[in-house]
Design a protein around this motif. Structure first.
Motif, PDB file in Angstrom:
ATOM      1  N   ASN A  45       5.630   3.222  -2.847  1.00  0.00           N
ATOM      2  CA  ASN A  45       5.329   4.773  -2.467  1.00  0.00           C
ATOM      3  C   ASN A  45       4.229   4.598  -1.688  1.00  0.00           C
ATOM      4  O   ASN A  45       3.405   5.490  -1.099  1.00  0.00           O
ATOM      5  N   GLY A  46       4.945   4.004  -0.628  1.00  0.00           N
ATOM      6  CA  GLY A  46       3.505   3.873   1.332  1.00  0.00           C
ATOM      7  C   GLY A  46       2.230   3.918   0.890  1.00  0.00           C
ATOM      8  O   GLY A  46       1.731   4.180   2.003  1.00  0.00           O
ATOM      9  N   MET A  47       2.438   3.139   0.642  1.00  0.00           N
ATOM     10  CA  MET A  47       0.791   2.485   0.647  1.00  0.00           C
ATOM     11  C   MET A  47       0.488   1.237   0.145  1.00  0.00           C
ATOM     12  O   MET A  47      -0.363   0.512   0.032  1.00  0.00           O
ATOM     13  N   ALA A  48       1.761   0.148   0.891  1.00  0.00           N
ATOM     14  CA  ALA A  48       1.458  -1.314   0.353  1.00  0.00           C
ATOM     15  C   ALA A  48       0.561  -2.040   0.966  1.00  0.00           C
ATOM     16  O   ALA A  48      -0.650  -2.099   1.050  1.00  0.00           O
ATOM     17  N   LEU A  49       0.338  -1.521   2.701  1.00  0.00           N
ATOM     18  CA  LEU A  49      -0.829  -2.062   3.355  1.00  0.00           C
ATOM     19  C   LEU A  49      -2.360  -1.432   2.565  1.00  0.00           C
ATOM     20  O   LEU A  49      -3.331  -2.358   2.514  1.00  0.00           O
ATOM     21  N   PRO A  96       7.361   6.665   5.491  1.00  0.00           N
ATOM     22  CA  PRO A  96       6.486   5.222   5.811  1.00  0.00           C
ATOM     23  C   PRO A  96       7.397   4.213   6.728  1.00  0.00           C
ATOM     24  O   PRO A  96       8.535   4.392   6.939  1.00  0.00           O
ATOM     25  N   VAL A  97       6.709   3.235   7.704  1.00  0.00           N
ATOM     26  CA  VAL A  97       6.517   2.459   7.990  1.00  0.00           C
ATOM     27  C   VAL A  97       6.861   1.069   7.211  1.00  0.00           C
ATOM     28  O   VAL A  97       5.728   1.314   5.876  1.00  0.00           O
ATOM     29  N   THR A 107       5.188  -5.082   6.528  1.00  0.00           N
ATOM     30  CA  THR A 107       6.054  -6.600   5.897  1.00  0.00           C
ATOM     31  C   THR A 107       5.022  -7.409   6.577  1.00  0.00           C
ATOM     32  O   THR A 107       3.830  -8.115   6.559  1.00  0.00           O
ATOM     33  N   ALA A 108       5.057  -7.531   7.734  1.00  0.00           N
ATOM     34  CA  ALA A 108       4.305  -8.165   9.243  1.00  0.00           C
ATOM     35  C   ALA A 108       2.770  -7.938   8.597  1.00  0.00           C
ATOM     36  O   ALA A 108       1.882  -9.227   8.891  1.00  0.00           O
ATOM     37  N   ASP A 109       2.262  -7.038   8.624  1.00  0.00           N
ATOM     38  CA  ASP A 109       0.799  -6.670   8.517  1.00  0.00           C
ATOM     39  C   ASP A 109       0.590  -7.334   7.533  1.00  0.00           C
ATOM     40  O   ASP A 109      -0.626  -7.930   6.893  1.00  0.00           O
ATOM     41  N   LEU A 110       1.642  -7.188   6.274  1.00  0.00           N
ATOM     42  CA  LEU A 110       1.251  -7.825   5.310  1.00  0.00           C
ATOM     43  C   LEU A 110       0.402  -9.581   4.832  1.00  0.00           C
ATOM     44  O   LEU A 110      -0.478 -10.188   4.412  1.00  0.00           O
ATOM     45  N   GLU A 111       1.313 -10.595   5.309  1.00  0.00           N
ATOM     46  CA  GLU A 111       1.579 -11.307   5.850  1.00  0.00           C
ATOM     47  C   GLU A 111       0.699 -11.862   6.558  1.00  0.00           C
ATOM     48  O   GLU A 111      -0.227 -12.952   6.843  1.00  0.00           O
ATOM     49  N   ARG A 112       0.004 -11.018   8.287  1.00  0.00           N
ATOM     50  CA  ARG A 112      -1.189 -11.240   8.656  1.00  0.00           C
ATOM     51  C   ARG A 112      -2.466 -11.553   7.748  1.00  0.00           C
ATOM     52  O   ARG A 112      -3.375 -11.975   8.497  1.00  0.00           O
ATOM     53  N   LEU A 113      -2.347 -10.502   6.955  1.00  0.00           N
ATOM     54  CA  LEU A 113      -3.165 -10.469   6.095  1.00  0.00           C
ATOM     55  C   LEU A 113      -3.264 -11.417   4.926  1.00  0.00           C
ATOM     56  O   LEU A 113      -4.897 -11.653   4.582  1.00  0.00           O
ATOM     57  N   GLY A 114      -2.682 -12.219   5.191  1.00  0.00           N
ATOM     58  CA  GLY A 114      -2.662 -13.807   4.172  1.00  0.00           C
ATOM     59  C   GLY A 114      -1.781 -13.265   2.491  1.00  0.00           C
ATOM     60  O   GLY A 114      -2.054 -14.167   1.999  1.00  0.00           O
ATOM     61  N   ARG A 151       9.141  -1.794  -1.847  1.00  0.00           N
ATOM     62  CA  ARG A 151       8.813  -1.764  -0.847  1.00  0.00           C
ATOM     63  C   ARG A 151       7.164  -1.263  -0.255  1.00  0.00           C
ATOM     64  O   ARG A 151       6.551  -0.720  -0.375  1.00  0.00           O
ATOM     65  N   LEU A 152       7.881  -2.342   0.561  1.00  0.00           N
ATOM     66  CA  LEU A 152       6.352  -2.565   1.529  1.00  0.00           C
ATOM     67  C   LEU A 152       6.415  -1.474   2.758  1.00  0.00           C
ATOM     68  O   LEU A 152       6.498  -2.094   3.885  1.00  0.00           O
ATOM     69  N   ASN A 153       5.854  -0.641   2.338  1.00  0.00           N
ATOM     70  CA  ASN A 153       5.805   0.317   3.544  1.00  0.00           C
ATOM     71  C   ASN A 153       4.350   1.199   3.518  1.00  0.00           C
ATOM     72  O   ASN A 153       3.784   0.987   2.444  1.00  0.00           O
ATOM     73  N   GLN A 154       3.836   1.582   4.157  1.00  0.00           N
ATOM     74  CA  GLN A 154       2.739   2.252   4.623  1.00  0.00           C
ATOM     75  C   GLN A 154       2.768   4.033   4.933  1.00  0.00           C
ATOM     76  O   GLN A 154       3.397   4.246   6.146  1.00  0.00           O
ATOM     77  N   ASP A 155       2.216   5.210   4.653  1.00  0.00           N
ATOM     78  CA  ASP A 155       2.973   6.218   5.168  1.00  0.00           C
ATOM     79  C   ASP A 155       1.677   6.585   6.706  1.00  0.00           C
ATOM     80  O   ASP A 155       0.374   5.960   6.293  1.00  0.00           O
ATOM     81  N   VAL A 156       2.278   6.816   7.738  1.00  0.00           N
ATOM     82  CA  VAL A 156       1.737   6.482   8.691  1.00  0.00           C
ATOM     83  C   VAL A 156       1.341   8.445   9.180  1.00  0.00           C
ATOM     84  O   VAL A 156       2.720   8.762   9.254  1.00  0.00           O
ATOM     85  N   PRO A 157       0.184   8.758   9.804  1.00  0.00           N
ATOM     86  CA  PRO A 157      -0.199   9.745  10.768  1.00  0.00           C
ATOM     87  C   PRO A 157       0.977  10.046  11.719  1.00  0.00           C
ATOM     88  O   PRO A 157       0.895   9.098  11.554  1.00  0.00           O
TER      89      PRO A 157
END
Length: 135
Positions: free
Chosen positions: A68-72, A107-108, A111-118, A96-102
């Protein structure tokens, strides 16, 4: 992300960041087909509660289904909760690896952001099969 494989010695927790149970059930079934008994944390699990369960069960692997647009935001909160407890299980996110962004109507992808977090990401069922196959 690491190049790990889930095998029987692992202690596995599976949970969902939201109310969508289907993805979580797919993961549980796949893990249990390997003869690994997963601890099911449930749906809509708070990151702090999930981190507490990791400590309680001494989990080595944490598989999170999200939709639900909250993965990050969820991953950041979960990783902070795990760090606070000084535990470092393998963390894998799928769904669904996405995030709601104002300012965005939809949602965008994060995936790459999650990978950067490890966080290791599972893109589809075939990817999950690769991650959890026996050595």
């Amino acid at each position: 992300p690491s190049d790990w494989r889930l095998t029987a010695p692992h202690s596995v927790i599976v949970g969902s960041s939201d109310v969508h149970e289907m993805g979580m059930r797919v993961v549980v079934d796949a893990v249990e087909q390997l003869g690994i008994k997963a601890v099911v944390a449930g749906v809509g699990v708070d990151p702090d509660d999930l981190a507490d369960l990791v400590v309680e069960r001494e989990a080595t692997t944490l598989l999170v289904s999200t939709h639900n647009g909250m993965a990050l935001a969820y991953a950041e909160a979960l990783l902070a909760a795990l760090a606070q407890r000084e535990v470092t299980p393998q963390v894998v996110f799928g769904g669904r690896l996405n995030q709601d962004v104002p300012g965005n109507d939809m949602p965008v992808d994060v995936t790459a952001d999650l990978e950067r977090l490890g966080v290791d990401v599972c893109r589809d069922a075939a990817d999950l099969a690769t991650i959890i196959r026996r050595n």
